[in-house]
Structures are given as C-alpha cells and as structure tokens.
Design a protein around this motif. Structure first.
Motif, PDB file in Angstrom:
ATOM      1  N   ASN A   4       0.735  -1.066  -0.047  1.00  0.00           N
ATOM      2  CA  ASN A   4      -0.020  -0.043  -0.025  1.00  0.00           C
ATOM      3  C   ASN A   4       0.935   1.141   0.045  1.00  0.00           C
ATOM      4  O   ASN A   4       2.240   1.082  -0.165  1.00  0.00           O
ATOM      5  N   ALA A   5       0.164   2.542   0.105  1.00  0.00           N
ATOM      6  CA  ALA A   5       1.178   3.710  -0.014  1.00  0.00           C
ATOM      7  C   ALA A   5       1.322   4.210   1.545  1.00  0.00           C
ATOM      8  O   ALA A   5       1.499   5.348   1.606  1.00  0.00           O
ATOM      9  N   SER A   6       1.719   3.141   2.378  1.00  0.00           N
ATOM     10  CA  SER A   6       2.112   3.421   3.884  1.00  0.00           C
ATOM     11  C   SER A   6       1.139   3.444   4.769  1.00  0.00           C
ATOM     12  O   SER A   6      -0.048   3.703   4.381  1.00  0.00           O
ATOM     13  N   MET A   7       1.737   3.154   6.037  1.00  0.00           N
ATOM     14  CA  MET A   7       0.920   3.428   7.201  1.00  0.00           C
ATOM     15  C   MET A   7       1.956   4.534   7.940  1.00  0.00           C
ATOM     16  O   MET A   7       2.854   4.969   7.511  1.00  0.00           O
ATOM     17  N   TYR A   8       1.364   4.801   9.209  1.00  0.00           N
ATOM     18  CA  TYR A   8       2.026   5.786   9.986  1.00  0.00           C
ATOM     19  C   TYR A   8       3.257   5.301  10.509  1.00  0.00           C
ATOM     20  O   TYR A   8       4.301   5.944  10.428  1.00  0.00           O
ATOM     21  N   GLU A   9       3.336   4.321  11.126  1.00  0.00           N
ATOM     22  CA  GLU A   9       4.863   3.320  11.435  1.00  0.00           C
ATOM     23  C   GLU A   9       4.558   1.774  11.797  1.00  0.00           C
ATOM     24  O   GLU A   9       3.346   1.396  11.478  1.00  0.00           O
ATOM     25  N   ALA A  10       5.420   1.286  12.345  1.00  0.00           N
ATOM     26  CA  ALA A  10       5.474  -0.039  12.310  1.00  0.00           C
ATOM     27  C   ALA A  10       4.460  -0.723  13.222  1.00  0.00           C
ATOM     28  O   ALA A  10       3.682  -1.671  13.122  1.00  0.00           O
ATOM     29  N   ALA A  11       4.355   0.044  14.188  1.00  0.00           N
ATOM     30  CA  ALA A  11       3.464  -0.527  15.564  1.00  0.00           C
ATOM     31  C   ALA A  11       1.964  -0.502  14.998  1.00  0.00           C
ATOM     32  O   ALA A  11       1.519  -1.897  15.042  1.00  0.00           O
ATOM     33  N   THR A  12       1.457   0.516  14.465  1.00  0.00           N
ATOM     34  CA  THR A  12       0.189   0.328  13.910  1.00  0.00           C
ATOM     35  C   THR A  12       0.180  -0.340  12.765  1.00  0.00           C
ATOM     36  O   THR A  12      -1.126  -1.054  12.439  1.00  0.00           O
ATOM     37  N   ALA A  13       1.096  -0.621  11.801  1.00  0.00           N
ATOM     38  CA  ALA A  13       0.915  -1.437  10.785  1.00  0.00           C
ATOM     39  C   ALA A  13       0.763  -2.997  11.225  1.00  0.00           C
ATOM     40  O   ALA A  13      -0.011  -3.734  10.545  1.00  0.00           O
ATOM     41  N   THR A  14       1.470  -3.307  12.277  1.00  0.00           N
ATOM     42  CA  THR A  14       1.388  -4.755  12.906  1.00  0.00           C
ATOM     43  C   THR A  14       0.066  -5.081  13.500  1.00  0.00           C
ATOM     44  O   THR A  14      -0.748  -6.046  13.131  1.00  0.00           O
ATOM     45  N   ALA A  15      -0.411  -3.761  14.023  1.00  0.00           N
ATOM     46  CA  ALA A  15      -1.716  -4.109  14.595  1.00  0.00           C
ATOM     47  C   ALA A  15      -3.012  -4.252  13.391  1.00  0.00           C
ATOM     48  O   ALA A  15      -3.792  -4.877  13.654  1.00  0.00           O
ATOM     49  N   GLU A  16      -2.915  -3.405  12.370  1.00  0.00           N
ATOM     50  CA  GLU A  16      -3.556  -3.389  11.220  1.00  0.00           C
ATOM     51  C   GLU A  16      -3.574  -4.894  10.712  1.00  0.00           C
ATOM     52  O   GLU A  16      -4.709  -5.413  10.179  1.00  0.00           O
ATOM     53  N   ALA A  17      -2.354  -5.425  10.748  1.00  0.00           N
ATOM     54  CA  ALA A  17      -2.460  -6.786   9.997  1.00  0.00           C
ATOM     55  C   ALA A  17      -2.852  -7.798  10.925  1.00  0.00           C
ATOM     56  O   ALA A  17      -3.406  -8.740  10.159  1.00  0.00           O
ATOM     57  N   ALA A  18      -3.002  -7.691  12.242  1.00  0.00           N
ATOM     58  CA  ALA A  18      -3.620  -8.775  12.805  1.00  0.00           C
ATOM     59  C   ALA A  18      -5.340  -8.589  12.504  1.00  0.00           C
ATOM     60  O   ALA A  18      -6.087  -9.570  12.359  1.00  0.00           O
ATOM     61  N   LEU A  19      -5.753  -7.368  12.294  1.00  0.00           N
ATOM     62  CA  LEU A  19      -7.207  -6.906  12.147  1.00  0.00           C
ATOM     63  C   LEU A  19      -7.597  -7.569  10.755  1.00  0.00           C
ATOM     64  O   LEU A  19      -8.746  -8.168  10.178  1.00  0.00           O
ATOM     65  N   MET A  20      -6.477  -7.124   9.652  1.00  0.00           N
ATOM     66  CA  MET A  20      -6.819  -7.741   8.456  1.00  0.00           C
ATOM     67  C   MET A  20      -6.984  -9.210   8.279  1.00  0.00           C
ATOM     68  O   MET A  20      -7.792  -9.914   7.658  1.00  0.00           O
ATOM     69  N   ALA A  21      -5.843 -10.066   9.120  1.00  0.00           N
ATOM     70  CA  ALA A  21      -5.951 -11.358   9.023  1.00  0.00           C
ATOM     71  C   ALA A  21      -7.330 -11.926   9.588  1.00  0.00           C
ATOM     72  O   ALA A  21      -7.909 -13.097   9.231  1.00  0.00           O
ATOM     73  N   ARG A  22      -7.830 -11.348  10.528  1.00  0.00           N
ATOM     74  CA  ARG A  22      -9.306 -11.862  11.233  1.00  0.00           C
ATOM     75  C   ARG A  22     -10.165 -11.498  10.076  1.00  0.00           C
ATOM     76  O   ARG A  22     -11.286 -12.267  10.003  1.00  0.00           O
ATOM     77  N   ARG A  23     -10.249 -10.603   9.333  1.00  0.00           N
ATOM     78  CA  ARG A  23     -11.208 -10.409   8.325  1.00  0.00           C
ATOM     79  C   ARG A  23     -10.906 -11.286   6.973  1.00  0.00           C
ATOM     80  O   ARG A  23     -12.026 -12.041   6.750  1.00  0.00           O
ATOM     81  N   VAL A  24      -9.851 -11.692   6.948  1.00  0.00           N
ATOM     82  CA  VAL A  24      -9.589 -12.660   5.796  1.00  0.00           C
ATOM     83  C   VAL A  24      -9.797 -14.183   6.080  1.00  0.00           C
ATOM     84  O   VAL A  24     -10.510 -14.796   5.324  1.00  0.00           O
ATOM     85  N   THR A  25      -9.709 -14.341   7.353  1.00  0.00           N
ATOM     86  CA  THR A  25      -9.812 -15.818   7.722  1.00  0.00           C
ATOM     87  C   THR A  25     -11.217 -16.207   8.403  1.00  0.00           C
ATOM     88  O   THR A  25     -11.771 -17.313   8.633  1.00  0.00           O
ATOM     89  N   ARG A  26     -11.789 -14.796   8.835  1.00  0.00           N
ATOM     90  CA  ARG A  26     -13.202 -15.049   9.617  1.00  0.00           C
ATOM     91  C   ARG A  26     -12.946 -15.770  11.050  1.00  0.00           C
ATOM     92  O   ARG A  26     -13.643 -16.539  11.382  1.00  0.00           O
ATOM     93  N   LYS A  27     -11.582 -15.593  11.253  1.00  0.00           N
ATOM     94  CA  LYS A  27     -11.322 -16.358  12.899  1.00  0.00           C
ATOM     95  C   LYS A  27     -11.018 -15.003  13.597  1.00  0.00           C
ATOM     96  O   LYS A  27     -10.482 -14.007  13.161  1.00  0.00           O
ATOM     97  N   SER A  28     -10.797 -15.398  15.170  1.00  0.00           N
ATOM     98  CA  SER A  28     -10.631 -14.116  15.775  1.00  0.00           C
ATOM     99  C   SER A  28      -9.379 -14.298  16.516  1.00  0.00           C
ATOM    100  O   SER A  28      -8.937 -13.203  17.360  1.00  0.00           O
ATOM    101  N   ARG A  29      -8.806 -15.194  16.834  1.00  0.00           N
ATOM    102  CA  ARG A  29      -7.275 -15.618  17.672  1.00  0.00           C
ATOM    103  C   ARG A  29      -6.229 -14.976  16.960  1.00  0.00           C
ATOM    104  O   ARG A  29      -6.006 -15.438  15.695  1.00  0.00           O
ATOM    105  N   VAL A  30      -5.515 -14.304  17.714  1.00  0.00           N
ATOM    106  CA  VAL A  30      -4.187 -13.581  17.243  1.00  0.00           C
ATOM    107  C   VAL A  30      -3.024 -14.351  17.934  1.00  0.00           C
ATOM    108  O   VAL A  30      -3.056 -13.924  19.321  1.00  0.00           O
TER     109      VAL A  30
END
Length: 435
Positions: free
Chosen positions: A118-144
C-alpha cells in the motif's frame, strides 16, 4: 479529562521523567519581549550547548537506526511540489504525487518479495496491529498469536487494538533473546487467524520460517512477518521468499533520519489475493481516454470513501512525504547500494561480537545487525555506558527500558554502515572499563 484517567494534575502525566530534568516556572528567564536579533543570539547560545551529533557514534537500534541519508533525499523532499502536496483526491492535478507513491509501492514490494504494497501506514506498530485486524477479516477467525520476540512496542499497540474486540490475543514467551518457533507453533489452534513473528526479530535473530509456514497452512491461518530494518532484505531472504501472507514494518532505514524517534514510515505488504482487505491506499497505473499513461488511487477502502462498516481501516492518511524520501533513497542506492549497506551493517556487528572481552557475552545464534550484550551485573553495564558516553558513543539501549521483566544488566546493540572499525575499537576500549 484528568479525572477520567485518574490523575490529579498535568504534572502527574510527566511523573516518569526524572526530577533533574524538570523545569521550574520562571527558570528559563525569558524576557517578555526581545528584538529579532536578540532572539537569534539567545537561541544560538542555547543550541551551542547541545552535543555535536556529527561526532557521535551510534550503536542504537530497537526500531530506529542510524543509516546514512544522502543529501539528495532532503533536497527532493524539500521541493514545494512534494513538501506541500496533500491527499491526491483529484488525479488530474496529482499525477506527480500519485506516481511517486506508485514507484514507492513497487520498490517496497520488490524489497520485501511481496505481491503488493500500500501507500504506507504511519509507523510499524500500527501497521502490525492493522495486519492482525486484516488477518481476522480474511480468515473469519478471531485469535491472534504473537511471538514474544516481536518488538515490544509492536506487541503493545497490537494488544491495545485487540483489547476492545471479541477474540483472543496470545503472546508466546520466547524464554531467551531470540525466537523459538516450536513454542510459537505449539500455540496455534483451529481458531487462530494469524501468527505474527518478527524477522529479523527484535534481538536481531535470523531463522528459517519454513516450519511456521507449514504449521500455518495446516491450521488455515495467515503468517504475518514484521520487521524493523527493511534494509536487511537486500542481504537475507525476504518475507515473501519465506512465504509470508502479510509483511509489515518500518521504512525508517530508507533515507529517514533517527530524529528523536520520528517521524517514521509504516510499511504494509501482502499477497495479491488479499489486496481487497488491505488497509490504506493503493496507487495504480492506468491509461486515459487518449491512451496516455496515468496514475490513480486504485483502492482507498477507508471511512472517508465508503460506508464505515465496509472500511478496512480508520487510519485516515499515509506518510506521503516519508514515502517520497524512501523512494528517493531506494532510487539512489539501487539493488547494489542497498546490498552494500546491508553487508556493512552485518559485518560491523560480527566484528564487534567476535572481539568482546570475556566478561561481556552476546546472545547466541545467527544475527543480522542487532544483538543483546550481557554484563556481569547492573553496575558493570552502567560503568561501561558512562565511559562510552564520555567518548561520544551511544552504546545501546538498556533492555529493561523497553522490555518489561528483563534484568538491568543487558544492552540492545545495533550496527549499521555508519559504524566504522575505529568506532568498534573505541567501543571495545570502553568495555574494558566495566571490569
């Protein structure tokens, strides 16, 4: 507001700052008014009391690294068309900004070995958190599941993101200054949406992700790979080559100075099949009605553009200026230049670790440009830090400052291409003082 967060006054918000750094009211002795020339003189004298940063040697890491920034980078991002450019909502007048972001995405995708950026995020910590949320949407599972060897700041922000959502957040203790994949794999179950590891990890450890990739496939969950110094992938295997579904991290090492911890640049990449769940913006290349090449916002799935419940993120912008700095840096360096930076960074650490005195030990296992040095006790480490500081060396980060529960005798140390052989010799000389 103070009542809500449980403090009695503004001063309580700064209670963790040592008292010797507190400024009492009136102690600055600032006049009610000064002429412009007087203001310049006053602040010039104050600035002269600062340490000369050009003479300082940095062995700091933990997510922010001292890489060389060519002068051209600052020149380019200081030009008005880049410095003042804002959101490219109107492509017909934003072609320069859109193309710069498109080129940035292309280079980041190549460097990480991933399909799309993508055209970037603010910094790595929030990018990591957004990755967890994205994985929950993709898999339709909730555990990280998060490895304990991921940068503590990335872990804390991700845990905070997930704390108000249904589902489970599991952090796997590594038990040492490295990554134990067996422990991570053992934590995976049928409800796991993703596993997040860092590579190289927070302690600089480099390891093979093949077993984790196989475990994620078996459990039908995503493998998310975080990183702090993306320049590593000019030398070692990229997250894409290791099979990552999502790779996120920091772009600070690409032409962005350390500053005082910011601004940074968050990177977010994934496999093509997950692109419609990607947070933030994606710039694309197309042709206009006359067949001429043009650039557009291909995807921009956020609250400002579509229904809130359909948005993939509530992050409302991207680090456009930092993207331009990174793209300029990568263009200047090229494949060979980036590889040279990575080799020098890794070689400097090897040179340092191979010559440590007997009373100082380094974490075992393969490392890229970062490791943990352990002293016999807290006092020995502090003697070393004082000696190094007197010689204008920032010798590392006391690990307990950023990693809770760690003994106060460890030091997180990083090297880059800016560390020369003479710097290492001076560092080793200061280590002798800790005896």
């Amino acid at each position: 507001m103070l009542d809500t967060i449980g403090v009695s006054g503004i001063g309580d918000l700064f209670a963790d700052i040592p008292s010797e750094f507190h400024i009492e009211k009136g102690s600055l002795a600032i006049a009610d008014a000064l002429p412009e020339a007087g203001i310049v003189r006053k602040f010039t004298r104050a600035a002269e009391q600062n340490r000369n940063a050009t003479n300082t040697r940095y062995f700091l890491g933990g997510g922010t690294y001292h890489h060389f920034v060519p002068a051209v980078v600052d020149y380019v991002i200081s030009r008005g068309e880049f410095l003042t450019a804002y959101t490219p909502y109107q492509p017909e007048i934003s072609q320069g900004t859109l193309q710069a972001l498109f080129e940035f995405q292309t280079m980041i995708a190549r460097l990480t070995g991933m399909d799309v950026s993508n055209a970037s995020m603010y910094e790595a910590a929030t990018a990591t958190a957004e990755a967890a949320l994205m994985a929950r949407r993709v898999t339709r599972k909730s555990r990280v599941v998060m490895a304990g060897s991921v940068n503590p700041r990335y872990r804390a922000v991700t845990a905070n993101y997930l704390s108000r959502l249904d589902g489970e957040y599991t952090q796997v203790d590594m038990g040492a200054f490295g990554t134990d994949l067996d422990r991570v794999i053992a934590a995976i179950d049928a409800q796991t949406a993703c596993v997040i590891v860092q590579y190289p990890d927070f302690y600089g450890s480099v390891y093979d992700l093949a077993e984790l990739r196989a475990a994620c496939d078996a459990a039908k969950c995503l493998m998310v790979v975080a990183f702090s110094d993306i320049s590593a992938f000019a030398l070692i295997e990229s997250p894409g080559a290791m099979g990552a579904d999502i790779a996120v991290g920091s772009g600070q090492s690409l032409g962005i100075p350390m500053g005082f911890g910011g601004p940074h640049l968050g990177l977010f990449t994934c496999k093509q099949k997950y692109v419609r769940q990607l947070p933030g913006r994606v710039c694309g290349m197309t042709t206009d009605v006359n067949g001429k090449r043009g650039f557009v916002l291909t995807l921009s799935t956020r609250e400002q553009h579509i229904r809130r419940e359909k948005a993939t993120s509530n992050i409302c912008s991207n680090q456009g200026l930092m993207c331009t700095a990174a793209a300029t840096y990568m263009t200047l360096m090229g494949d060979a230049g980036l590889a040279t930076v990575a080799r020098h960074s890794a070689a400097a650490l090897h040179s340092l670790v191979s010559r440590l005195p007997a009373h100082v030990t380094a974490a075992t296992g393969a490392r890229y440009n970062e490791t943990v040095l352990s002293f016999v006790d807290h006092a020995a480490r502090q003697r070393f830090l004082a000696a190094a500081s007197a010689d204008d060396i920032f010798a590392g980060i006391p690990l307990e400052q950023i990693e809770a529960g760690v003994e106060a005798r460890h030091l997180l140390v990083a090297t880059t291409e800016m560390v020369e052989e003479s710097d290492i010799s001076d560092y080793l000389a200061a280590l002798e003082v800790s005896l």
